[in-house]
Enzyme design. Structure first.
Site, PDB file in Angstrom:
ATOM      1  N   LYS A   1       1.228  -0.913   0.459  1.00 38.10           N
ATOM      2  CA  LYS A   1       0.035   0.398  -0.153  1.00 38.10           C
ATOM      3  C   LYS A   1       0.994   0.540  -0.464  1.00 38.10           C
ATOM      4  O   LYS A   1       0.722   2.359  -0.798  1.00 38.10           O
ATOM      5  CB  LYS A   1      -0.752  -0.705   1.576  1.00 38.10           C
ATOM      6  CG  LYS A   1      -1.990  -0.738   1.099  1.00 38.10           C
ATOM      7  CD  LYS A   1      -2.862  -1.120   2.326  1.00 38.10           C
ATOM      8  CE  LYS A   1      -3.645  -2.397   1.849  1.00 38.10           C
ATOM      9  NZ  LYS A   1      -4.382  -2.823   3.097  1.00 38.10           N
TER      10      LYS A   1
ATOM     11  N   GLN B   1      -4.889  -2.114   9.066  1.00 40.36           N
ATOM     12  CA  GLN B   1      -5.295  -3.109   8.502  1.00 40.36           C
ATOM     13  C   GLN B   1      -5.172  -4.209   9.570  1.00 40.36           C
ATOM     14  O   GLN B   1      -5.063  -4.188  10.378  1.00 40.36           O
ATOM     15  CB  GLN B   1      -2.852  -3.896   8.446  1.00 40.36           C
ATOM     16  CG  GLN B   1      -3.259  -4.717   7.905  1.00 40.36           C
ATOM     17  CD  GLN B   1      -3.085  -4.863   6.036  1.00 40.36           C
ATOM     18  OE1 GLN B   1      -3.355  -3.670   5.451  1.00 40.36           O
ATOM     19  NE2 GLN B   1      -3.764  -5.772   5.477  1.00 40.36           N
TER      20      GLN B   1
ATOM     21  N   ASP C   1     -11.202   1.680   3.186  1.00 37.91           N
ATOM     22  CA  ASP C   1     -11.871   0.620   3.379  1.00 37.91           C
ATOM     23  C   ASP C   1     -12.932  -0.031   2.587  1.00 37.91           C
ATOM     24  O   ASP C   1     -13.342  -1.034   2.261  1.00 37.91           O
ATOM     25  CB  ASP C   1     -11.833  -0.527   3.859  1.00 37.91           C
ATOM     26  CG  ASP C   1      -9.952  -1.340   4.002  1.00 37.91           C
ATOM     27  OD1 ASP C   1      -9.676  -1.176   3.316  1.00 37.91           O
ATOM     28  OD2 ASP C   1      -9.445  -1.065   5.439  1.00 37.91           O
TER      29      ASP C   1
END
Length: 281
Positions: free
Chosen positions: A52, A96, A119
């Site tokens: 990322k 995460q 997300d």
């Protein structure tokens, strides 16, 4: 031979488009910034976080990295998210997953401000998708829609079957395919005569979480097969939920593992981040 749907190539196209867009935004004085939080040092999570950061650097997005120790408390994590919610220079916040067991995943997801939920996991984002309003969409399903569209695969009017009903892939995938006018069936571990149902699919999305479970017995001749799974086989090689060698000869198009759906997830995360910055303006 089927058409190989190349996620590496399509994600590279999207990243190039985003790179140009970010450069234009910078000229207009708009910067894009993603905050990435990782709790603990799970090796797989560290790889994802690294990927990322690389994608951010390539596109021109500033990335803030918070690598917190395993023993970080839920209160400490939520306090950090609260601070990042308030920061005007931060457009996206990503924690995460998975987080350590003593931290509630649900509490973490709900703590992120919906306008920074790149997300697409916040209940408000999911609700917006359900009723067709604007909001961030979970990155893997959004990436699959791009794979289909950019490969010239028509969704409207097609029989679409999803194997798996997770909140991250199965359910949002169903809603996105509906939005594209597909006729959608969601199957799962309790589905009776699973093979009979999946054999109706013009577009089959396998997100079952079992290595190479989907063989040609599940697939209609000429179907498009999208493999969301990622596992290591007995030889430590990456494989998907689909038995690729068995299924490829009977389908019209298929995603490989690796190099299919995986790269699209990060491309769509970057897309959501750029969208978030654009919307704030």
């Amino acid at each position: 031979m089927p058409k190989i749907i190349n996620g590496k190539e399509i994600s590279a196209q999207i990243k190039e488009e985003l790179k140009e867009k970010v450069a234009e935004m910078k000229k207009a004085g708009i910067s894009v910034c993603l905050a990435v939080i990782q709790v603990g040092d799970d090796p797989a999570s560290s790889v994802y976080v690294g990927n990322k950061k690389k994608a951010c650097a390539y596109i021109g997005i500033t990335s803030l990295s918070y690598e917190l120790p395993e023993e970080t408390t839920q209160e400490e994590l939520l306090a950090l998210i609260g601070e990042l919610n308030k920061r005007k220079d931060v457009n996206g916040i990503l924690v995460q997953l998975p987080v350590p067991e003593h931290i509630s995943e649900d509490a973490v997801i709900r703590a992120i401000a919906p306008e920074k939920d790149v997300d697409g996991f916040h209940p408000q984002s999911v609700g917006a998708l359900c009723i067709g309003q604007q909001g961030f969409v979970s990155c893997t399903p959004a990436g699959i829609i791009q794979l289909l569209k950019r490969s010239g695969i028509e969704i409207a009017g097609k029989e679409c079957v999803i194997i798996g009903r997770s909140n991250i892939v199965g359910k949002p995938m169903a809603l996105l395919l509906l939005r594209e006018n597909g006729t959608v069936t969601v199957t799962h571990s309790r589905t009776k005569d699973l093979k009979e149902v999946t054999k109706r699919a013009d577009i089959l999305v396998a997100a079952v979480g079992k290595p190479r479970m989907i063989t040609r017995e599940y697939v209609k001749e000429g179907a498009v097969v999208i493999d969301v799974g990622i596992h290591r086989n007995e030889n430590n090689k990456l494989c998907g939920d689909v038995d690729y060698d068995d299924v490829a000869p009977v389908c019209s198009a298929i995603t490989p593992v690796p190099g299919g759906v995986g790269p699209m997830t990060i491309a769509m995360l970057m897309n959501n981040c750029v969208e978030s910055a654009a919307l704030r303006q």
